[in-house]
Each structure stands twice: as structure tokens, then as C-alpha cells.
Scaffold this active site. Structure first.
Site, short mmCIF file in Angstrom:
data_model
loop_
_atom_site.label_atom_id
_atom_site.label_comp_id
_atom_site.label_asym_id
_atom_site.label_seq_id
_atom_site.Cartn_x
_atom_site.Cartn_y
_atom_site.Cartn_z
N LYS A 81 0.82 -1.20 0.00
CA LYS A 81 0.00 0.00 0.00
C LYS A 81 0.86 1.26 0.00
CE LYS A 81 -2.20 -2.34 3.45
NZ LYS A 81 -2.86 -2.48 4.75
N GLY A 82 2.17 1.05 0.22
CA GLY A 82 3.06 2.19 0.47
C GLY A 82 3.15 3.19 -0.67
N GLU B 270 7.18 2.16 -6.70
CA GLU B 270 7.46 1.63 -5.36
C GLU B 270 7.64 2.77 -4.37
OE1 GLU B 270 7.46 -0.43 -3.13
OE2 GLU B 270 8.59 -2.25 -3.49
N ASP B 271 7.39 2.47 -3.11
CA ASP B 271 7.60 3.50 -2.09
C ASP B 271 9.08 3.69 -1.76
OD1 ASP B 271 7.81 1.01 -0.81
OD2 ASP B 271 6.41 1.49 0.80
N ASP C 200 15.05 -0.62 -0.14
CA ASP C 200 15.92 -0.75 1.03
C ASP C 200 17.00 -1.77 0.67
OD1 ASP C 200 16.65 -0.41 3.74
OD2 ASP C 200 15.37 -2.05 4.39
N LYS D 190 17.32 3.91 -0.21
CA LYS D 190 18.37 3.87 0.82
C LYS D 190 19.55 3.10 0.23
CE LYS D 190 15.33 3.46 4.90
NZ LYS D 190 14.85 2.46 5.89
N PHE E 78 14.67 4.82 9.54
CA PHE E 78 13.32 4.34 9.25
C PHE E 78 12.39 5.53 9.08
CE2 PHE E 78 9.25 2.28 9.70
CZ PHE E 78 9.46 1.13 8.95
N VAL E 79 11.70 5.57 7.95
CA VAL E 79 10.84 6.72 7.65
C VAL E 79 9.38 6.28 7.50
CG1 VAL E 79 12.63 8.15 6.62
CG2 VAL E 79 11.39 6.51 5.18
N ASP F 47 4.61 3.18 6.23
CA ASP F 47 4.03 2.89 7.54
C ASP F 47 5.04 2.26 8.49
OD1 ASP F 47 4.18 0.38 6.06
OD2 ASP F 47 3.00 -0.48 7.70
N ARG G 11 0.66 6.23 7.70
CA ARG G 11 0.67 6.31 6.23
C ARG G 11 0.15 7.64 5.71
NH1 ARG G 11 1.82 1.36 3.83
NH2 ARG G 11 1.01 -0.51 4.84
P1 IMP Z 1 13.53 -4.20 0.65
O1 IMP Z 1 12.95 -5.46 0.11
O2 IMP Z 1 14.53 -4.48 1.75
O3 IMP Z 1 14.12 -3.29 -0.39
O4 IMP Z 1 12.39 -3.45 1.42
C1 IMP Z 1 11.41 -2.79 0.76
C2 IMP Z 1 10.20 -2.68 1.63
O5 IMP Z 1 10.54 -2.59 3.04
C3 IMP Z 1 9.47 -1.41 1.30
O6 IMP Z 1 8.54 -1.60 0.25
C4 IMP Z 1 8.81 -1.07 2.62
O7 IMP Z 1 7.59 -1.78 2.74
C5 IMP Z 1 9.76 -1.60 3.66
N1 IMP Z 1 10.64 -0.52 4.18
C6 IMP Z 1 11.98 -0.44 4.06
N2 IMP Z 1 12.47 0.64 4.67
C7 IMP Z 1 11.40 1.29 5.17
C8 IMP Z 1 11.24 2.52 5.91
O8 IMP Z 1 12.19 3.26 6.22
N3 IMP Z 1 9.97 2.86 6.26
C9 IMP Z 1 8.89 2.09 5.93
N4 IMP Z 1 8.99 0.95 5.23
C10 IMP Z 1 10.23 0.55 4.86
MG MG Z 2 6.18 -1.57 0.91
#
Ligand code: IMP
Ligand code: MG
Length: 174
Positions: A42-43, A98-99, A102, A130, A151-152, A158, A164
């Protein structure tokens, strides 16, 4: 609702200006037909809504859902789709919206998922990145803001479903 203190990292005006710039880039990169914007629930919901309206030509929209098993503040790398595409994207020019990127594990999985449907092109728009956290060899074509390893929340992002709807992107201080 828990009692974290919030510090604004990117305010709503800065978001609006940057989203307009990304929209311009997406327009220039898609001269041939309507880009198919596919947002990850939902992000990315507010990012999609603002980005789509800032692109001053027709676009198509769809949503996908993904869940990862693991802690609430990082993803584990084991995924299942919770919402599939509504319509075929074969030969479409897709922009995955995508939101945040990470570790990159989610994006890596989603790129594989979308590729099986054979889009003509596949680009990625991420509101936040990031880069210091990356463990997978993936990158976005359009990045709103590169941010430090904090963490944001807000503007769609969220913590356990809270925060959100904040208009700004904020850092959570525990
Ligand atoms: P990744 O698979 O490690 O790249 O993580 C991506 C997902 O982790 C994002 O779509 C978010 O749902 C969540 N996420 C990673 N960092 C944050 C943050 O700082 N705030 C909120 N959600 C995050
Ligand atoms: Mg997400």
C-alpha cells in the site's frame, strides 16, 4: 497508535516539486504510448496518485500486492503476491511504482514477477532509496530522494500500518 516522535525529513512541498520532475522524465521516456503505472500496495498509493496526475498525458494504472515474511521494519526475502495484476501487460511500457528501495529484495522479486508477463519495457520509479542498505543488484530508473539509513514513515509509508497518511516523509525517533 504508539508514541514515537517524528522529524520531517522531506516536506510535502519538496515531495510535490520532485514528483513533478519525475513525471517530466517519465513523459520524455515514453513518447510512444501510455505508460502503464503499476503501484505496489500500500506504500506507493499516494506517490502513484500524485505521479499519475503530474504526467500530462494518458496513463494506465494497476496495483499489485506483495507480502514478505519477517520483521516489520525489514523484509526477509520470502515473498507471496497478495494481489495480482488485473490486466495483461504484454507489450506494454510498464513503470513499476514503489515506495522505497531498502535491501532491494522486494524490487528484485517484483521485477522477476513482472518480466514473466513480457512487457515491452520495464522501468522502476521509487519515491525513496536507501542506497547504503542495498544487498541485491537492483536500481530504480527514477528516484525521488536518496535518504540515509533511517526508518521513515508518511506519504504512504508505515510502521505496522500507522502513519501512512502523514503529508510529509518523517523520520521516526524511538
Ligand atoms: P527491501 O525489500 O529491503 O528493499 O524493502 C522494501 C520494503 O521494506 C518497502 O517496500 C517497505 O515496505 C519496507 N521498508 C523499508 N524501509 C522502510 C522505511 O524506512 N519505512 C517504511 N517501510 C520501509
Ligand atoms: Mg512496501
Amino acid at each position: 497508535m504508539s508514541t514515537h516522535s517524528l522529524q520531517v525529513l522531506v516536506n510535502a512541498d519538496e515531495i510535490r516539486r520532485r514528483v513533478a520532475e519525475l513525471a517530466g522524465q517519465i513523459e520524455r521516456d515514453h513518447p510512444e504510448g501510455p505508460p502503464y503505472l503499476i503501484a505496489v500496495l500500500k506504500g506507493a498509493c499516494f506517490f502513484l496518485a500524485d505521479l499519475a496526475r503530474a504526467i500530462r498525458r494518458p496513463v494506465r494504472l494497476d496495483f499489485i500486492g506483495i507480502s514478505s515474511y519477517g520483521s516489520s521494519t525489514s523484509s526477509s526475502g520470502r515473498f507471496t503476491m497478495t494481489k495480482e495484476l488485473d490486466s495483461p501487460i504484454e507489450e506494454a511500457d510498464v513503470v513499476l511504482v514503489e515506495d522505497i528501495i531498502d535491501t532491494g529484495a522486494t524490487l528484485e522479486y517484483l521485477i522477476e514477477y513482472l518480466r514473466q508477463y513480457k512487457p515491452r519495457s520495464l522501468r522502476v520509479a521509487a519515491l525513496l532509496d536507501k542506497p547504503g542498505r542495498r544487498t541485491r543488484p537492483v536500481a530504480a530508473d527514477y528516484v525521488g530522494f536518496a535518504i540515509p539509513d533511517r526508518f521513515v514513515v508518511g506519504y504512504g509509508l508505515d510502521l505496522a500500518e500507522d502513519y501512512r497518511s502523514l503529508p510529509d516523509i518523517c523520520v521516526l525517533d524511538h
